[in-house]
Design an enzyme around this catalytic site. Structure first.
Site, short mmCIF file in Angstrom:
data_model
loop_
_atom_site.label_atom_id
_atom_site.label_comp_id
_atom_site.label_asym_id
_atom_site.label_seq_id
_atom_site.Cartn_x
_atom_site.Cartn_y
_atom_site.Cartn_z
N GLN A 149 -4.44 -1.81 9.96
CA GLN A 149 -4.38 -3.11 9.27
C GLN A 149 -4.95 -4.22 10.16
OE1 GLN A 149 -3.30 -3.70 6.04
NE2 GLN A 149 -3.95 -5.81 6.37
N LYS A 186 0.85 -1.20 0.00
CA LYS A 186 0.00 0.00 0.00
C LYS A 186 0.88 1.24 0.00
CE LYS A 186 -3.74 -2.40 2.35
NZ LYS A 186 -4.32 -2.85 3.62
N ASP A 245 -10.81 2.85 4.72
CA ASP A 245 -11.11 1.42 4.55
C ASP A 245 -12.62 1.18 4.49
OD1 ASP A 245 -9.13 -0.48 4.13
OD2 ASP A 245 -8.58 -0.65 6.24
#
Ligand code: NAP
Length: 294
Positions: A96, A52, A119
């Site tokens: 994450q 990412k 997200d």
């Protein structure tokens, strides 16, 4: 059988993003900034976060990573979240997943400011998505929607079967496919570990989405002739043939399923690259305050 090439589609979308970011920077404005928080030393999570970061930087985004040890307390993680919530220089950030066992994921995702939740896991964004209101859409399901759009795969009136009901993949996927939109307007069946006739369900799908987290679970006999198959799964297995020492497999047994499917995503190179690009699309939206204006 035709391959659905997520790598190629993601490159097209990345080029567009890079051009848009260049316009912002050329106007002497701050580049979009994506931050990531990673807790512990799970190798797969570190690989995802590095990827990412690498992609973000290559497209002109600012990227920063906060690496916390696996034994960090929930409060210490919350302090980092609070810091990122307040930092005006950070447009969006992710924590994450999965987090270590001693942490409460729901508490963590709910603590992220919805305006920065690129997200799309915060209840506000999930609720807005349900209602068809402006929202950061969860990266993986949205990446799949982009693939369907790119390949002009008609979902209207089709039977879509989603295997797996996680909050980050299966459930939002089923919502997006059933929304009154294009792609959308599908009749959706959501299967999970308590589904009784999963094999029959899968075999009746015009479009089958496998997000079950079990390596090569979907076999050829579970797929209708001519179906479109989207494989979300990522499983690392040791390999002597690759430089990294491992190779990736999906939730679908590519060998047998590719003989039945009309179109199929490979692993790697299918859904994975689309997830990253979706996250960056959300980050650019955050920079431009498109989802939460003002
Ligand atoms: P997850 O949270 O583990 O959820 C798995 C789902 O599958 C659950 O709903 C579970 O049912 C269901 N399930 C598990 N075993 C089953 C069985 N034998 N029969 C029927 N249903 C079963 O997984 P996830 O986070 O959604 O991820 C799914 C896969 O996608 C994983 O391989 C993950 O690594 C991968 N992934 C890939 C990307 C990408 O960018 N490509 C992104 C995210 C995830 P219950 O709810 O009943 O337990």
């Amino acid at each position: 059988m035709k391959l659905i090439d997520g790598k190629e589609v993601s490159e097209v979308l990345k080029k567009k993003l890079k051009d848009e970011v260049a316009i912002i920077i050329d106007a002497d404005q701050r580049a979009p900034h994506l931050a990531a928080v990673i807790v512990g030393d799970d190798p797969a999570s570190h690989t995802y976060v590095s990827s990412k970061e690498k992609n973000a930087k290559a497209l002109g985004f600012t990227s920063s990573v906060y690496r916390l040890p696996g034994d960090v307390t929930q409060q210490e993680l919350m302090n980092t979240i609070e810091f990122l919530n307040k930092d005006d220089q950070v447009d969006g950030y992710i924590v994450q997943l999965p987090l270590p066992e001693h942490m409460d994921e729901q508490l963590v995702t709910s603590a992220i400011r919805p305006e920065k939740d690129v997200d799309g896991f915060h209840p506000v964004n999930l609720g807005r998505m349900m209602l068809g209101q402006p929202a950061y859409l969860p990266a993986t399901p949205n990446g799949i929607m982009e693939l369907l759009k790119h390949y002009q795969i008609d979902t209207e009136g089709k039977h879509c079967v989603v295997l797996g009901r996680s909050n980050i993949v299966g459930t939002p996927m089923s919502v997006l496919l059933s929304r009154k939109a294009r792609p959308g307007n599908a009749t959706v069946t959501l299967c999970h570990s308590r589904t009784k006739n999963l094999e029959q369900m899968a075999a009746s799908a015009d479009i089958l989405i496998a997000a079950i987290g079990k390596k090569e679970f979907v076999k050829g006999h579970m797929v209708k002739e001519g179906a479109v198959v989207i494989d979300v799964g990522i499983h690392r297995e040791p390999s002597e043939k690759t430089k990294s020492g491992f190779r990736l497999k999906g939730d679908v047994d590519f060998q047998s399923v590719s003989k039945k499917a009309a179109m199929i995503t490979p692993v790697p190179g299918g859904v994975g690259p689309m997830t990253i690009v979706s996250l960056l699309i959300n980050t650019l939206k955050a920079r431009k305050k498109e989802v939460f204006p003002g």
